[in-house]
Design an enzyme around this catalytic site. Sequence first.
Site, PDB file in Angstrom:
ATOM      1  N   TYR A  44       0.851  -1.180   0.000  1.00 54.70           N
ATOM      2  CA  TYR A  44       0.000   0.000   0.000  1.00 54.70           C
ATOM      3  C   TYR A  44       0.895   1.241   0.000  1.00 54.70           C
ATOM      4  CZ  TYR A  44      -3.861  -3.104   1.367  1.00 54.70           C
ATOM      5  OH  TYR A  44      -4.800  -4.096   1.416  1.00 54.70           O
ATOM      6  N   SER A  45       0.289   2.407  -0.158  1.00 55.26           N
ATOM      7  CA  SER A  45       1.088   3.637  -0.112  1.00 55.26           C
ATOM      8  C   SER A  45       1.886   3.705   1.180  1.00 55.26           C
ATOM      9  CB  SER A  45       0.183   4.864  -0.234  1.00 55.26           C
ATOM     10  OG  SER A  45      -0.486   4.876  -1.473  1.00 55.26           O
ATOM     11  N   GLU A  46       1.243   3.337   2.291  1.00 60.34           N
ATOM     12  CA  GLU A  46       1.946   3.247   3.572  1.00 60.34           C
ATOM     13  C   GLU A  46       1.395   2.112   4.409  1.00 60.34           C
ATOM     14  OE1 GLU A  46       2.652   7.446   2.312  1.00 60.34           O
ATOM     15  OE2 GLU A  46       0.738   6.505   2.845  1.00 60.34           O
ATOM     16  N   THR A  47       2.262   1.609   5.284  1.00 57.64           N
ATOM     17  CA  THR A  47       1.898   0.669   6.341  1.00 57.64           C
ATOM     18  C   THR A  47       2.444   1.244   7.644  1.00 57.64           C
ATOM     19  OG1 THR A  47       1.959  -1.264   4.880  1.00 57.64           O
ATOM     20  CG2 THR A  47       2.232  -1.670   7.235  1.00 57.64           C
ATOM     21  N   HIS A  75      -2.845  10.131   5.758  1.00 54.96           N
ATOM     22  CA  HIS A  75      -3.852   9.075   5.911  1.00 54.96           C
ATOM     23  C   HIS A  75      -3.387   7.983   6.877  1.00 54.96           C
ATOM     24  CE1 HIS A  75      -2.007   6.173   3.020  1.00 54.96           C
ATOM     25  NE2 HIS A  75      -2.887   5.302   3.477  1.00 54.96           N
TER      26      HIS A  75
END
Length: 292
Positions: A44-47, A75
């Site tokens: 994902y874009s971030e974890t 987010h």
Amino acid sequence: MSHPFHIVDVFARRRYAGNQLAVVTDAGDLDGEEMQAIAAEMDYSETTFVTGDPTEGAWPVRIFTPAAEIPFAGHPTLGTAQVIREHLADGRPESVTLALDVGEVPVEVRRRDGRETLWMTQRPPEFGEELEHARLAEVLGLSVDDLDVDWPVQVVSTGLPTIVVPVADRAALTAIDLDRAAYDAVTGDREAKNVLAVCRDPREADDDLAVRVFAPFYDVAEDPATGSSNGCLAAYLARHEVFGSPTVDARVEQGYEMGRPSLLHLAADATGDAVTVEVGGGVVPVARGDLL
């Protein structure tokens, strides 16, 4: 040690919209290399990783893109705060503070448009250099005529620097085709790696702006909803009085081109010596499980 994880959609009004986030809890025994591998696996874009119990009221959290650890992102802050509220904190509190690499970031719950919305107060913005419109037009694969040259192209940071680029209309926004060589040339010697393109031509009548955000440096070709960069945008709108006032209360569309429609609420005030910035949105649970 068990490592439960939760998947949530942030800046979303329904499941399978907004920006996906994986939140790994009980992650105190993981080192940075393991966290980076998990973030790459999630893709994902971030974890995010909640690494312990709160200290003086702030929950320690680390944020990783598939390529690198970053000090702040919007987010992941809201999504992680919601997971903490629902699954870790006692009594489902109305406010949660995260201890991030940039410092403590408070998140609070408000009701807006009949929905529960999480809001974060971002760090005071720093306004950086203004760049040539022609250079950013090249980065976006557009002509200078596709940009709104009445407003500057500027680097702004509320923790993660962003290059804010005003474009003329939604046709130009839709036509963006990022030129990676031009992007690398502009961002290579700058801390700012995110590029936010914005126009005052949204799809929905209730919304004020439409944006797209690109961050290939972090292995994020395009992001469906970007709280950090939109916080920079809120500060930019207030400082330059784009809406005719130093006070901003705006609804922003993002992610439509990716099939991940997102809605972000922006609030900013530049009437005093300091610019205040808040970003809000919904968080929708999608899945949960355990890392093996």
